[in-house]
Design a protein around this motif. Structure first.
Motif, PDB file in Angstrom:
ATOM      1  N   PRO A  60     -27.594 -70.235  10.672  1.00 54.41           N
ATOM      2  CA  PRO A  60     -27.515 -68.894  10.073  1.00 54.41           C
ATOM      3  C   PRO A  60     -27.146 -67.781  11.058  1.00 54.41           C
ATOM      4  O   PRO A  60     -26.548 -66.784  10.668  1.00 54.41           O
ATOM      5  N   GLY A  61     -27.494 -67.903  12.315  1.00 65.12           N
ATOM      6  CA  GLY A  61     -27.115 -66.887  13.303  1.00 65.12           C
ATOM      7  C   GLY A  61     -28.163 -65.795  13.471  1.00 65.12           C
ATOM      8  O   GLY A  61     -29.181 -65.755  12.782  1.00 65.12           O
ATOM      9  N   LYS A  62     -27.887 -64.874  14.381  1.00 66.29           N
ATOM     10  CA  LYS A  62     -28.853 -63.837  14.757  1.00 66.29           C
ATOM     11  C   LYS A  62     -29.032 -62.765  13.689  1.00 66.29           C
ATOM     12  O   LYS A  62     -30.015 -62.034  13.703  1.00 66.29           O
ATOM     13  N   GLU A  63     -28.095 -62.651  12.775  1.00 67.22           N
ATOM     14  CA  GLU A  63     -28.242 -61.622  11.746  1.00 67.22           C
ATOM     15  C   GLU A  63     -29.243 -62.019  10.657  1.00 67.22           C
ATOM     16  O   GLU A  63     -29.545 -61.229   9.765  1.00 67.22           O
ATOM     17  N   PHE A  64     -29.755 -63.245  10.731  1.00 65.55           N
ATOM     18  CA  PHE A  64     -30.806 -63.683   9.816  1.00 65.55           C
ATOM     19  C   PHE A  64     -32.031 -64.082  10.651  1.00 65.55           C
ATOM     20  O   PHE A  64     -32.290 -65.265  10.870  1.00 65.55           O
ATOM     21  N   PRO A  65     -32.802 -63.094  11.142  1.00 69.16           N
ATOM     22  CA  PRO A  65     -33.925 -63.381  12.055  1.00 69.16           C
ATOM     23  C   PRO A  65     -35.162 -63.903  11.313  1.00 69.16           C
ATOM     24  O   PRO A  65     -36.059 -63.152  10.948  1.00 69.16           O
ATOM     25  N   LEU A  66     -35.178 -65.190  11.079  1.00 71.44           N
ATOM     26  CA  LEU A  66     -36.297 -65.820  10.377  1.00 71.44           C
ATOM     27  C   LEU A  66     -37.370 -66.281  11.364  1.00 71.44           C
ATOM     28  O   LEU A  66     -37.099 -66.463  12.552  1.00 71.44           O
ATOM     29  N   ILE A  67     -38.584 -66.492  10.858  1.00 73.21           N
ATOM     30  CA  ILE A  67     -39.666 -67.039  11.682  1.00 73.21           C
ATOM     31  C   ILE A  67     -39.238 -68.409  12.192  1.00 73.21           C
ATOM     32  O   ILE A  67     -38.733 -69.231  11.416  1.00 73.21           O
ATOM     33  N   PRO A  68     -39.431 -68.707  13.490  1.00 72.26           N
ATOM     34  CA  PRO A  68     -39.083 -70.044  14.001  1.00 72.26           C
ATOM     35  C   PRO A  68     -39.835 -71.146  13.249  1.00 72.26           C
ATOM     36  O   PRO A  68     -40.988 -70.951  12.832  1.00 72.26           O
ATOM     37  N   SER A  69     -39.186 -72.283  13.074  1.00 66.85           N
ATOM     38  CA  SER A  69     -39.767 -73.389  12.297  1.00 66.85           C
ATOM     39  C   SER A  69     -41.110 -73.844  12.856  1.00 66.85           C
ATOM     40  O   SER A  69     -42.029 -74.183  12.111  1.00 66.85           O
ATOM     41  N   GLU A  70     -41.247 -73.845  14.214  1.00 69.52           N
ATOM     42  CA  GLU A  70     -42.499 -74.300  14.837  1.00 69.52           C
ATOM     43  C   GLU A  70     -43.669 -73.388  14.446  1.00 69.52           C
ATOM     44  O   GLU A  70     -44.798 -73.847  14.266  1.00 69.52           O
ATOM     45  N   LEU A  72     -43.723 -71.372  11.616  1.00 62.83           N
ATOM     46  CA  LEU A  72     -43.930 -71.479  10.168  1.00 62.83           C
ATOM     47  C   LEU A  72     -44.693 -72.748   9.805  1.00 62.83           C
ATOM     48  O   LEU A  72     -45.507 -72.750   8.876  1.00 62.83           O
ATOM     49  N   LYS A  73     -44.464 -73.811  10.568  1.00 57.19           N
ATOM     50  CA  LYS A  73     -45.123 -75.096  10.287  1.00 57.19           C
ATOM     51  C   LYS A  73     -46.630 -75.016  10.481  1.00 57.19           C
ATOM     52  O   LYS A  73     -47.391 -75.758   9.861  1.00 57.19           O
ATOM     53  N   LYS A  74     -47.080 -74.088  11.347  1.00 58.11           N
ATOM     54  CA  LYS A  74     -48.511 -73.935  11.596  1.00 58.11           C
ATOM     55  C   LYS A  74     -49.195 -73.083  10.534  1.00 58.11           C
ATOM     56  O   LYS A  74     -50.415 -73.022  10.470  1.00 58.11           O
ATOM     57  N   LYS A  75     -48.401 -72.428   9.694  1.00 63.86           N
ATOM     58  CA  LYS A  75     -48.967 -71.600   8.632  1.00 63.86           C
ATOM     59  C   LYS A  75     -49.353 -72.467   7.438  1.00 63.86           C
ATOM     60  O   LYS A  75     -49.076 -73.669   7.396  1.00 63.86           O
ATOM     61  N   GLU A  76     -49.980 -71.833   6.460  1.00 60.87           N
ATOM     62  CA  GLU A  76     -50.432 -72.526   5.264  1.00 60.87           C
ATOM     63  C   GLU A  76     -49.252 -73.158   4.526  1.00 60.87           C
ATOM     64  O   GLU A  76     -48.159 -72.602   4.500  1.00 60.87           O
ATOM     65  N   ARG A  77     -49.476 -74.314   3.955  1.00 65.94           N
ATOM     66  CA  ARG A  77     -48.429 -75.002   3.197  1.00 65.94           C
ATOM     67  C   ARG A  77     -47.997 -74.140   2.007  1.00 65.94           C
ATOM     68  O   ARG A  77     -48.841 -73.600   1.287  1.00 65.94           O
ATOM     69  N   GLY A  78     -46.714 -73.992   1.824  1.00 60.99           N
ATOM     70  CA  GLY A  78     -46.195 -73.116   0.776  1.00 60.99           C
ATOM     71  C   GLY A  78     -45.752 -71.767   1.315  1.00 60.99           C
ATOM     72  O   GLY A  78     -45.175 -70.959   0.587  1.00 60.99           O
ATOM     73  N   SER A  79     -46.017 -71.503   2.621  1.00 60.96           N
ATOM     74  CA  SER A  79     -45.571 -70.245   3.231  1.00 60.96           C
ATOM     75  C   SER A  79     -44.052 -70.228   3.318  1.00 60.96           C
ATOM     76  O   SER A  79     -43.418 -71.275   3.480  1.00 60.96           O
ATOM     77  N   TYR A  80     -43.471 -69.050   3.225  1.00 60.03           N
ATOM     78  CA  TYR A  80     -42.017 -68.936   3.323  1.00 60.03           C
ATOM     79  C   TYR A  80     -41.626 -67.607   3.953  1.00 60.03           C
ATOM     80  O   TYR A  80     -42.415 -66.663   4.024  1.00 60.03           O
ATOM     81  N   ASP A  81     -40.397 -67.567   4.432  1.00 59.93           N
ATOM     82  CA  ASP A  81     -39.822 -66.358   5.013  1.00 59.93           C
ATOM     83  C   ASP A  81     -38.359 -66.316   4.593  1.00 59.93           C
ATOM     84  O   ASP A  81     -37.713 -67.369   4.486  1.00 59.93           O
ATOM     85  N   CYS A  93     -33.515 -68.680   3.347  1.00 60.72           N
ATOM     86  CA  CYS A  93     -34.969 -68.804   3.166  1.00 60.72           C
ATOM     87  C   CYS A  93     -35.490 -70.046   3.877  1.00 60.72           C
ATOM     88  O   CYS A  93     -34.849 -71.105   3.851  1.00 60.72           O
ATOM     89  N   LYS A  94     -36.666 -69.891   4.526  1.00 61.82           N
ATOM     90  CA  LYS A  94     -37.370 -71.038   5.116  1.00 61.82           C
ATOM     91  C   LYS A  94     -38.660 -71.244   4.346  1.00 61.82           C
ATOM     92  O   LYS A  94     -39.369 -70.278   4.034  1.00 61.82           O
ATOM     93  N   TRP A  95     -38.960 -72.504   4.052  1.00 67.49           N
ATOM     94  CA  TRP A  95     -40.163 -72.829   3.271  1.00 67.49           C
ATOM     95  C   TRP A  95     -40.897 -73.970   3.946  1.00 67.49           C
ATOM     96  O   TRP A  95     -40.291 -74.966   4.349  1.00 67.49           O
ATOM     97  N   ASN A  96     -42.211 -73.822   4.067  1.00 68.56           N
ATOM     98  CA  ASN A  96     -43.045 -74.844   4.703  1.00 68.56           C
ATOM     99  C   ASN A  96     -43.651 -75.741   3.637  1.00 68.56           C
ATOM    100  O   ASN A  96     -44.573 -75.352   2.923  1.00 68.56           O
ATOM    101  N   ASP A  97     -43.130 -76.966   3.535  1.00 67.38           N
ATOM    102  CA  ASP A  97     -43.708 -77.971   2.639  1.00 67.38           C
ATOM    103  C   ASP A  97     -44.304 -79.051   3.540  1.00 67.38           C
ATOM    104  O   ASP A  97     -45.055 -78.738   4.433  1.00 67.38           O
ATOM    105  N   THR A  98     -43.980 -80.324   3.336  1.00 65.79           N
ATOM    106  CA  THR A  98     -44.403 -81.339   4.304  1.00 65.79           C
ATOM    107  C   THR A  98     -43.674 -81.134   5.619  1.00 65.79           C
ATOM    108  O   THR A  98     -44.141 -81.520   6.677  1.00 65.79           O
ATOM    109  N   ASN A  99     -42.515 -80.536   5.535  1.00 68.06           N
ATOM    110  CA  ASN A  99     -41.729 -80.124   6.697  1.00 68.06           C
ATOM    111  C   ASN A  99     -41.100 -78.774   6.368  1.00 68.06           C
ATOM    112  O   ASN A  99     -41.107 -78.351   5.219  1.00 68.06           O
TER     113      ASN A  99
END
Length: 200
Positions: A60-70, A72-81, A93-99
């Motif tokens: 996606p590049g720098k113009e889409f500054p999303l939370i790093p996957s590492e 987001l993975k530590k957050k509650e399951r179902g969290s997204y950014d 969009c990033k979504w934390n499921d099993t991964n």
């Protein structure tokens, strides 16, 4: 489309074929992370089509500054950014499921979210987690190719030839037979895949 890379070229040529046959339909193309890129979504938008696909973290590049996957993975399951760009008409969009799953679209929105059932290893029971709308739409519309591959692998032609092209020919036959079985089922047929294959 050579300048956009192999994956994008395949998708765009596919759209060209669809639009040359039936130009006025509102096509929405779904694809996985091999094909996805920001440039592909922009090209699809320019063709008046919609597109949604999973995308690799670094694309996606720098113009889409999303939370790093590492993180987001530590957050509650179902969290997204998510980040949307009105200028590019794209949402990532990033979504934390099993991964952690990253998805990009020029049509589907993140909201409203829905509840999906998942089994929690930690709690040893089924729980409900939030799921963004574009993930839901992607899951509903993606998977036909995967299911087709799965069905074909169950009863694949097992004759081994010495020619390099023989597997290609046998795979085409398997695909044709599988598609015929799907048409059989759509028209009210009752035969399962094995019975249909034996009948053919």
């Amino acid at each position: 489309y050579k300048h956009l890379g192999l994956g994008a070229s395949v998708v765009l040529q596919f759209i060209d074929v669809l639009q040359s046959n039936i130009p006025d339909l509102p096509y929405h193309i779904y694809f996985d992370n091999f094909f996805s890129s920001l440039k592909l979504l922009e090209a699809i938008t320019s063709k008046n089509c919609k597109g949604t696909g999973t995308i690799r973290d670094n694309r996606p590049g720098k113009e889409f500054p999303l939370i790093p996957s590492e993180v987001l993975k530590k957050k509650e399951r179902g969290s997204y950014d998510y980040v949307s760009s009105e200028e590019r008409k794209v949402v990532v969009c990033k979504w934390n499921d099993t991964n952690v799953v990253t998805i990009i679209s020029n049509d589907n929105k993140v909201l409203p979210t829905s509840q999906v059932k998942r089994f929690s290893q930690k709690e040893k029971k089924s729980i409900y987690v939030q799921q963004p709308n574009l993930i839901k739409k992607y899951n509903l519309n993606m998977g036909g190719v995967d299911r087709g591959d799965e069905n074909i692998n169950l009863y694949r032609v097992s004759i081994r030839g010495k020619k390099w092209y023989f597997p290609l020919i046998s795979h085409c036959l398997d695909m044709a037979e599988h598609n015929a079985w799907q048409l059989h089922r759509c028209n009210g047929g009752k035969l399962d895949h094995l019975a249909f294959r034996r009948a053919v």
